[in-house]
Design a protein around this motif. Structure first.
Motif, PDB file in Angstrom:
ATOM      1  N   ALA A 183       0.815  -1.219   0.000  1.00 40.34           N
ATOM      2  CA  ALA A 183       0.000   0.000   0.000  1.00 40.34           C
ATOM      3  C   ALA A 183       0.837   1.251   0.000  1.00 40.34           C
ATOM      4  O   ALA A 183       0.401   2.300   0.435  1.00 40.34           O
ATOM      5  N   GLU A 184       2.028   1.203  -0.524  1.00 44.46           N
ATOM      6  CA  GLU A 184       2.927   2.354  -0.445  1.00 44.46           C
ATOM      7  C   GLU A 184       3.334   2.803  -1.837  1.00 44.46           C
ATOM      8  O   GLU A 184       3.411   2.034  -2.780  1.00 44.46           O
ATOM      9  N   SER A 185       3.593   4.085  -1.942  1.00 42.59           N
ATOM     10  CA  SER A 185       4.122   4.696  -3.165  1.00 42.59           C
ATOM     11  C   SER A 185       3.202   4.478  -4.368  1.00 42.59           C
ATOM     12  O   SER A 185       3.629   4.113  -5.443  1.00 42.59           O
ATOM     13  N   PHE A 186       1.898   4.777  -4.170  1.00 44.30           N
ATOM     14  CA  PHE A 186       0.958   4.609  -5.273  1.00 44.30           C
ATOM     15  C   PHE A 186       1.116   5.707  -6.323  1.00 44.30           C
ATOM     16  O   PHE A 186       0.811   5.506  -7.480  1.00 44.30           O
ATOM     17  N   ASP A 187       1.566   6.849  -5.912  1.00 43.99           N
ATOM     18  CA  ASP A 187       1.654   7.961  -6.837  1.00 43.99           C
ATOM     19  C   ASP A 187       3.030   8.123  -7.449  1.00 43.99           C
ATOM     20  O   ASP A 187       3.293   9.048  -8.198  1.00 43.99           O
ATOM     21  N   GLU A 188       3.957   7.255  -7.103  1.00 44.06           N
ATOM     22  CA  GLU A 188       5.290   7.365  -7.668  1.00 44.06           C
ATOM     23  C   GLU A 188       5.340   6.699  -9.026  1.00 44.06           C
ATOM     24  O   GLU A 188       4.680   5.690  -9.281  1.00 44.06           O
TER      25      GLU A 188
ATOM     26  N   ASN B 117      -6.409   2.698  -8.175  1.00 40.99           N
ATOM     27  CA  ASN B 117      -6.593   3.965  -7.470  1.00 40.99           C
ATOM     28  C   ASN B 117      -6.946   5.079  -8.433  1.00 40.99           C
ATOM     29  O   ASN B 117      -7.881   5.851  -8.209  1.00 40.99           O
ATOM     30  N   VAL B 118      -6.191   5.144  -9.516  1.00 36.40           N
ATOM     31  CA  VAL B 118      -6.455   6.187 -10.509  1.00 36.40           C
ATOM     32  C   VAL B 118      -7.811   5.979 -11.166  1.00 36.40           C
ATOM     33  O   VAL B 118      -8.557   6.936 -11.428  1.00 36.40           O
ATOM     34  N   ALA B 119      -8.169   4.728 -11.424  1.00 34.66           N
ATOM     35  CA  ALA B 119      -9.439   4.429 -12.086  1.00 34.66           C
ATOM     36  C   ALA B 119     -10.629   4.861 -11.234  1.00 34.66           C
ATOM     37  O   ALA B 119     -11.552   5.536 -11.721  1.00 34.66           O
TER      38      ALA B 119
ATOM     39  N   LYS C 168      -6.144   7.033  -3.284  1.00 32.43           N
ATOM     40  CA  LYS C 168      -6.126   8.275  -4.058  1.00 32.43           C
ATOM     41  C   LYS C 168      -7.463   9.013  -3.930  1.00 32.43           C
ATOM     42  O   LYS C 168      -7.496  10.244  -3.922  1.00 32.43           O
ATOM     43  N   VAL C 169      -8.543   8.263  -3.808  1.00 32.97           N
ATOM     44  CA  VAL C 169      -9.848   8.898  -3.606  1.00 32.97           C
ATOM     45  C   VAL C 169      -9.900   9.596  -2.254  1.00 32.97           C
ATOM     46  O   VAL C 169     -10.428  10.712  -2.125  1.00 32.97           O
ATOM     47  N   LEU C 170      -9.323   8.951  -1.238  1.00 33.41           N
ATOM     48  CA  LEU C 170      -9.353   9.526   0.099  1.00 33.41           C
ATOM     49  C   LEU C 170      -8.355  10.662   0.272  1.00 33.41           C
ATOM     50  O   LEU C 170      -8.601  11.588   1.057  1.00 33.41           O
ATOM     51  N   ASN C 171      -7.246  10.595  -0.434  1.00 31.04           N
ATOM     52  CA  ASN C 171      -6.185  11.581  -0.257  1.00 31.04           C
ATOM     53  C   ASN C 171      -6.245  12.729  -1.237  1.00 31.04           C
ATOM     54  O   ASN C 171      -5.431  13.656  -1.152  1.00 31.04           O
ATOM     55  N   ASP C 172      -7.161  12.691  -2.185  1.00 27.46           N
ATOM     56  CA  ASP C 172      -7.235  13.762  -3.180  1.00 27.46           C
ATOM     57  C   ASP C 172      -7.672  15.061  -2.506  1.00 27.46           C
ATOM     58  O   ASP C 172      -8.656  15.072  -1.767  1.00 27.46           O
TER      59      ASP C 172
END
Length: 1069
Positions: free
Chosen positions: A143-148, A175-177, A205-209
């Motif tokens: 669950a780490e570095s999803f946006d890298e 996450n992006v989808a 990503k939905v929660l952190n946007d």
């Protein structure tokens, strides 16, 4: 030399021929590969079938197809060795079993298990012995570095990660989808329900946007299949958008709960994170208009999928039915693609090894010797080089073994089942498109909306007065108004788009024609629902209720009257009030005369006085009642209980009456009355001065034309006989009302909007009928009930009322309440009447005063020398003198209270009065008057002065006694000389009485601070009269008096009491 060259070429040819023959032989050779499958009793996706069975099917499907079907260079046959583990066993036993599989079975790759805890342990063993680890597990990602960004440098990837391959779409892509889809759906408030902590990694990503964090997001965990609290919480918070991040079993459970709780309807939207939406039985949901959206990896109608399903049914030896097709889950398809991906990677490995001339070596390793499989790392690297189209779409991997480059279908539930409404890819994002099978034909569809430009329903922003948009470019953002707000709420609830196309003819029936001929999908406007229109198109439930009313000019205020101060009480109340005054006065007079307590001694200090008086005379009782009514009181007060009771009740009556009068007086003096020439439709129909009309060819005209009420029939007949009273638009009717004497009949809602902005216009009377505005749809439209449900929901939530207040009252310029909190000053027109009453009262009082003077003058001046008018002018001149004193000489005026009643009183009575005066001033006993006048009979006791009274009373008494004495002597003189039987010579030794002029006695009051010694003087009225007539008044005298110094002093004893008060000073004139 030439011979050597020929020999070399010949050998080269033989080598090349041998190599080609070897290659052809290798391509036809079958390579047997052994792979291991490790599975547990807790693998994900095993609700209906075991993962070991799915794994064996995948190998069966691969081996069933020919080499050419997979586009492989070499013929590869796969054999499996499986290992079933119990998740509850110790890790040592798990390591021992897996190492035995590697060492004894010499497997070239290990698949599974899709259980995170055991998968991590098996992955570590594969990393240690350099054997590729292939898995299909959604919860086995970190669950780490999803946006890298993914690193493409293989040297910077840890060796442990290089040995792992996962066919399930990566959490980074998912996450992006989900983030893109929630933004596409414009969710601003939603609930996330999850069952496993690892599941939330797909929604990080939905929660952190940052944009989403500003909305209301609720996260709840589903812990038990009977736990309904998560849905109850959604209902309590008014959340209608729900994300279900659950396994397949829990997803079905929650949806069933929502169906039982009434949450499966058009108001709710569910987004499922599972990729097995095709395997769900949605028969109970698709007819409840619920919004249900999800992703899927493959389309079951694809040829590859159909081929895989045939193999699945052959392997399972089951028929191809709907229920059996639901067993072909996404996990089954992914495992089939996992076996195919391993075959492609191994095919690449064979090709590379043959090119190098290296033989393929099967693993012969052990977990204990520390050696790895020499070809394992290279085999893992081949996964990064492959890319093919599998059952689940495009298959390719990143350098760390995660799947990428795939495409997801966006599906939505409709009446016909699941339909694809869009797609998502990492490169293009979410691309949701409208399809004919989308949700009720409305979801994400674009509807043509016809309307009419009329404030406040639809207003063109750039020009609020514009009613024709011909040759003008516009968009939806150029319009605003009540109907635009309603249309926006409907589109948000039903998930559709719209395009506004106002009509150019300004005729309401043209909107009906547009919808009837399906040139427009909706008619959102102030369109009245009536029978004629209902026969052509369908209408929703009314979103506004209204009726026909009359628009007319605001009447001019009526000026207050001169006597408007009388208005707080009606004429009847005024009459009753005056009657009450006289009635109470009479009753009080009657009770006072009957009550012993009201008869009192007027001289309470004289205990021998035997005459009682009653102060409640007719005039006094009337004065008491009027004074109380005027809140001024009276000098007459009741003493008896009965009279006090009557007075108390009268006071209470006057208190309420005056309070009520005062409370209403301000309103009647300040509020201006409005006088309307017409008050209702009946008044309008009975007159001919004011014209009235309606919009031509509108619903109001139809109402009057088809009405069966006589009043409205008469009005229609009058309008029909005067065609000029009809107008084309409401605006023209309003202008005509302002310009002339004209009444306009129109909808009450429009009238309310107009009077809020035109302060000189108003609504006359109530509503003539009851009707409503509705949304028009084509006849037989399946969406009418859906729109009606949303309208009712908006009405219950107060959304429509809020919008109504915004456009009708929020932007109005005319307010019914006064903006200035200060009261307006009253002018002469408001209170002029009280000045008239004041002047009238003054003139009446002057007239009464004159009449009073004339009456007393006639009564008391019978022998006057001058006329009454001369006396009146004399008094008037005396009153208006600038330097006139407040004192005047005593005139010969009779006092009715001081006149001697017995005219037969003898002269011998005078000494008695002398003694009375003597007693009054000296408080000293004197000798009896009988010695001076023997033989005189005592006279009845009369009150001639006031004993023990104030100095002012004594002063007045002296003046009255002097006047009485003069009158008495005059009477005796006339009687003496006129009696024929009297002997004037022998009757009395004293000289005969004769006319003696008594000088006028002026008595002044000495100031208090006078300190000179006082002495008594005798004031003589005559010096040449008989002794009997020279009786004198004995009064105090002072040293500076002009009286005789030898006069006898009539005062004796202490003079302290005289020194305490100013003494009267007497002088003769």
């Amino acid at each position: 030399m030439l011979i050597f060259i020929v020999i070399y070429l010949w050998e080269l040819l033989i080598i090349m021929t041998t190599a080609v023959a070897g290659q052809q032989q290798l391509r036809t050779q079958t390579f047997d590969i052994t792979i291991g499958g490790v599975f547990t009793d807790r693998d994900e996706g095993t609700e209906s079938q075991s993962m070991e069975s799915i794994f064996k099917y995948a190998i069966f499907h691969y081996n069933r197809l020919a080499k050419d079907a997979h586009n492989l260079a070499f013929k590869i046959r796969i054999k499996e060795e499986t290992l079933s583990l119990i998740a509850a066993e110790s890790a040592v036993q798990t390591v021992h079993d897996v190492c035995s599989l590697v060492h004894q079975r010499r497997v070239q790759g290990i698949f599974g298990p899709p259980y995170p805890e055991i998968a991590t342990l098996v992955h570590s063993i594969c990393y240690h012995v350099d054997i590729p680890f292939i898995n299909v597990c959604s919860s086995c990602y970190d669950a780490e570095s999803f946006d890298e960004e993914t690193s493409e440098d293989i040297e910077h990837i840890p060796r442990r990660d290089r040995m792992s391959i996962n066919l399930y779409p990566s959490n980074q892509d998912l996450n992006v989808a989900f983030h893109n889809l929630t933004h596409k759906l414009k969710w601003r408030k939603f609930l996330i329900i999850y069952d496993m902590d690892s599941g939330l990694t797909r929604l990080q990503k939905v929660l952190n946007d940052p944009g989403v964090n500003q909305t209301d997001i609720l996260v709840r965990q589903f812990t038990h299949y009977k736990d309904r609290s998560v849905l109850v919480d959604a209902i309590g918070r008014g959340i209608h958008n729900i994300i279900l991040d659950l396994n397949d079993f829990n997803t079905r459970t929650v949806l069933k709960m929502a169906l039982q709780m009434g949450m499966i309807n058009s108001n709710y939207h569910y987004l499922l994170t599972t990729l097995n939406i095709d395997t769900f039985d949605l028969e109970d949901f698709k007819y409840n208009y619920v919004n249900l959206t999800a992703f899927r990896l493959f389309n079951r109608r694809d040829a590859r999928v159909q081929m895989a399903m045939e193999s699945f049914f052959a392997f399972k030896t089951m028929p191809n039915t709907d229920a059996n097709r639901r067993l072909f889950t996404t996990s089954v398809a992914l495992w089939a693609d996992a076996i195919l991906a391993f075959a492609y990677a191994y095919d690449k490995l064979i090709a590379s090894q043959l090119t190098l001339g290296v033989d393929l070596i099967r693993p012969n390793i052990s977990c204990s010797d520390g050696r790895g499989w020499p070809l394992g790392i290279e085999l893992h690297s081949k996964f990064n080089q492959i890319a093919f189209d599998g059952i689940t779409g495009r298959i390719q991997f990143t350098t760390n073994g995660e799947r990428t480059g795939f495409e997801l279908d966006v599906v939505h539930l409709a009446e016909v089942g699941l339909s694809k409404i869009g797609s998502w890819s990492r490169a293009k994002g979410a691309n949701v498109t409208m399809t004919s099978n989308a949700r009720s034909g409305l979801f994400n569809s674009t509807l043509i909306v016809t309307t009419i430009l009329e404030a406040p329903y639809v207003i063109y922003k750039n020009n609020s007065n514009l009613t024709d948009l011909t040759n003008i470019m516009y968009s939806n953002h150029d319009f605003e108004g009540f109907c635009i707000d309603l249309l926006e709420e409907l589109s948000h609830a039903l998930k559709f788009h719209y395009k506004i196309k106002p009509i150019t003819t300004s005729r309401y029936d043209d909107m009906v024609e547009e919808v009837k001929h399906k040139r427009a999908d909706l008619a959102v406007a102030p369109l009245t629902i009536n029978y004629a229109r209902e026969k052509q198109i369908d209408f929703t439930k009314p979103f506004l209720s209204l009726g026909i009313a009359i628009l007319f000019k605001l009447p001019k205020p009526e000026k207050p009257g001169l006597f408007s101060f009388l208005s707080p009480l009606s004429l009847e109340i005024w009459i009753y009030t005056f009657a009450a005054v006289f009635t109470v006065s009479f009753i009080l007079l009657l009770i006072a005369r009957c009550s012993p307590d009201e008869w009192r001694n007027p001289y309470p200090c004289d205990t021998e006085y035997d005459v009682l008086e009653n102060r409640f005379t007719v005039s006094n009782t009337l004065w008491f009642a009027i004074g109380t009514l005027m809140q001024q009181g009276s000098d007459v007060s009741p003493s008896a209980i009965s009279t006090r009771l009557v007075s108390g009740i009268w006071w209470f009556f006057t208190l309420i009456l005056i309070s009520s009068y005062t409370a209403n007086l301000a309103a009647f003096l300040t509020v201006e009355k409005l006088v309307n020439p017409i008050e209702s439709a009946e008044d309008l129909s009975k007159q001919n001065k004011i014209k009235y009309g309606v919009v031509e060819n509108g619903s109001t005209e139809q109402f009057f034309r088809e009405s069966s009420i006589p009043t409205y029939q008469a009005m229609w007949k009058q309008m029909k006989s005067n065609p000029d009273v009809f107008v084309r638009k409401n605006k023209f009717g309003v202008d005509r009302v302002k310009a002339e004497s004209y009444a306009f009949l129109m909808e009450s809602t429009t009238i309310e909007y107009i009077v809020q902005r035109e302060c000189n216009l108003t609504q006359i009377g109530g509503l003539l009928d009851n009707k409503g505005y509705g949304i028009g749809l084509p006849e037989g439209s399946p969406y009418r009930e859906r729109f009606s449900e949303i309208i009712l929901d908006l009405q219950e939530k107060g959304v429509i009322q809020k919008s109504y207040n915004k456009w009708w009252k929020g932007k109005g310029t005319c307010s019914s309440e006064k903006k200035d909190s200060k009261a307006n000053p009253l002018d002469l027109t408001n209170v002029g009447g009280i000045f008239v009453v004041l002047l009238g009262g003054v003139f009446v009082s002057l007239l009464v005063a004159i009449l009073e003077f004339l009456w007393h003058a006639r009564k008391n001046h019978a022998n006057r020398r001058e006329s009454v008018w001369w006396e009146l002018m004399k008094e008037l001149r005396f009153s208006i003198q600038c330097g006139a004193s407040n004192r005047k000489a005593l005139v010969a005026r009779r006092c009715s209270q001081c006149t001697i009643d017995n005219e037969e009183m003898e002269l011998s009575e005078v000494p008695a009065q002398k003694q009375l005066i003597h007693r009054t001033h000296s408080n000293r006993s004197s000798s009896s008057t009988s010695g001076h006048f023997p033989g005189v009979q005592p006279v009845p006791k009369r009150r001639t002065t006031v004993e023990r009274t104030s100095d002012n009373d004594k002063f007045n008494t002296l003046l009255m006694l002097a006047a009485e004495r003069t009158s008495y002597l005059d009477t005796r003189r006339k009687k003496y000389f006129n009696d024929p039987h009297t002997d004037h010579k022998t009757r009395h030794p004293s000289p005969s009485p004769q006319r003696t002029d008594i000088p006028l006695v002026l008595i002044e009051q000495q100031p208090l601070n006078h300190t000179q010694a006082s002495r008594s003087h005798q004031v003589r009225f005559s010096t040449n009269t008989d002794l009997s007539c020279r009786s004198s008044l004995q009064i105090p005298n002072y040293e500076d008096d002009d009286g005789d110094s030898n006069a006898a002093d009539v005062s004796s004893g202490s003079t302290s009491s005289a020194n305490l008060r100013p003494k009267p000073r007497v002088s003769r004139l």
